[in-house]
Design a protein around this motif. Structure first.
Motif, short mmCIF file in Angstrom:
data_model
loop_
_atom_site.label_atom_id
_atom_site.label_comp_id
_atom_site.label_asym_id
_atom_site.label_seq_id
_atom_site.Cartn_x
_atom_site.Cartn_y
_atom_site.Cartn_z
N MET A 1 0.86 -1.17 0.00
CA MET A 1 0.00 0.00 0.00
C MET A 1 0.90 1.23 0.00
N LYS A 2 0.53 2.20 -0.75
CA LYS A 2 1.28 3.45 -0.77
C LYS A 2 0.64 4.42 0.21
N ALA A 3 1.50 5.20 0.86
CA ALA A 3 1.01 6.20 1.82
C ALA A 3 1.92 7.42 1.75
N THR A 4 1.36 8.54 2.08
CA THR A 4 2.15 9.77 2.14
C THR A 4 2.37 10.11 3.61
N LEU A 5 3.63 10.30 3.98
CA LEU A 5 3.98 10.62 5.35
C LEU A 5 4.78 11.91 5.39
N GLU A 6 4.61 12.65 6.47
CA GLU A 6 5.46 13.81 6.71
C GLU A 6 6.52 13.39 7.70
N ILE A 7 7.78 13.44 7.26
CA ILE A 7 8.90 13.01 8.09
C ILE A 7 9.85 14.19 8.28
N ASP A 8 10.26 14.41 9.51
CA ASP A 8 11.19 15.49 9.82
C ASP A 8 12.43 15.40 8.93
N ASP A 9 12.94 16.56 8.51
CA ASP A 9 14.09 16.59 7.61
C ASP A 9 15.30 15.86 8.17
N SER A 10 15.56 16.02 9.47
CA SER A 10 16.73 15.36 10.06
C SER A 10 16.57 13.84 10.08
N VAL A 11 15.34 13.38 10.28
CA VAL A 11 15.07 11.94 10.27
C VAL A 11 15.22 11.41 8.84
N MET A 12 14.71 12.17 7.89
CA MET A 12 14.81 11.76 6.49
C MET A 12 16.27 11.67 6.04
N GLU A 13 17.08 12.59 6.49
CA GLU A 13 18.50 12.58 6.14
C GLU A 13 19.16 11.31 6.70
N ARG A 14 18.82 10.96 7.91
CA ARG A 14 19.38 9.74 8.50
C ARG A 14 18.89 8.50 7.76
N LEU A 15 17.64 8.50 7.32
CA LEU A 15 17.11 7.39 6.53
C LEU A 15 17.88 7.27 5.21
N ARG A 16 18.14 8.39 4.56
CA ARG A 16 18.89 8.38 3.29
C ARG A 16 20.29 7.83 3.47
N GLU A 17 20.89 8.05 4.62
CA GLU A 17 22.23 7.54 4.90
C GLU A 17 22.18 6.06 5.30
N GLU A 18 21.20 5.70 6.09
CA GLU A 18 21.13 4.35 6.66
C GLU A 18 20.68 3.30 5.65
N ALA A 19 19.72 3.63 4.81
CA ALA A 19 19.18 2.64 3.87
C ALA A 19 20.26 2.03 2.97
N PRO A 20 21.09 2.83 2.28
CA PRO A 20 22.12 2.21 1.44
C PRO A 20 23.17 1.44 2.24
N ARG A 21 23.44 1.92 3.44
CA ARG A 21 24.42 1.24 4.29
C ARG A 21 23.94 -0.16 4.65
N ARG A 22 22.63 -0.32 4.82
CA ARG A 22 22.05 -1.63 5.12
C ARG A 22 21.69 -2.41 3.86
N GLY A 23 21.82 -1.76 2.71
CA GLY A 23 21.48 -2.43 1.46
C GLY A 23 19.99 -2.60 1.28
N THR A 24 19.23 -1.60 1.70
CA THR A 24 17.77 -1.67 1.60
C THR A 24 17.24 -0.32 1.13
N THR A 25 15.93 -0.22 1.05
CA THR A 25 15.30 1.04 0.64
C THR A 25 14.82 1.82 1.85
N ILE A 26 14.55 3.09 1.62
CA ILE A 26 14.00 3.92 2.70
C ILE A 26 12.64 3.36 3.13
N SER A 27 11.82 2.96 2.16
CA SER A 27 10.50 2.40 2.49
C SER A 27 10.62 1.16 3.36
#
Length: 79
Positions: A1-27
């Protein structure tokens, strides 16, 4: 299911860094986090979200003083 979420910029930045490091997607990372939070909540509060009250009963009082061995044996023999 697709959903639209509002995520704090600092949290989103950490997600962008963490996802590739774990070899996964932000979703996938967000879904994993949500599953973790929901599972933790379910364990703490049970399936309904609230703890059931503990049962209580009236024992009818003491039949015998268990420190008195003779009285204890007498009551056990009468039962």
């Amino acid at each position: 299911m697709k959903a639209t979420l509002e995520i704090d910029d600092s949290v989103m930045e950490r997600l962008r860094e963490e996802a590739p490091r774990r070899g996964t997607t932000i979703s996938a990372l967000v879904e994993e986090g949500l599953r973790h939070v929901l599972a933790k909540h379910a364990l703490a509060s049970g399936p309904t979200g609230e703890l059931e009250p503990l049962p209580s009963f009236d024992s009818g009082g003491h039949l015998v003083d268990i420190d008195n061995r003779e009285e204890l044996y007498r009551v056990m023999e009468e039962s």
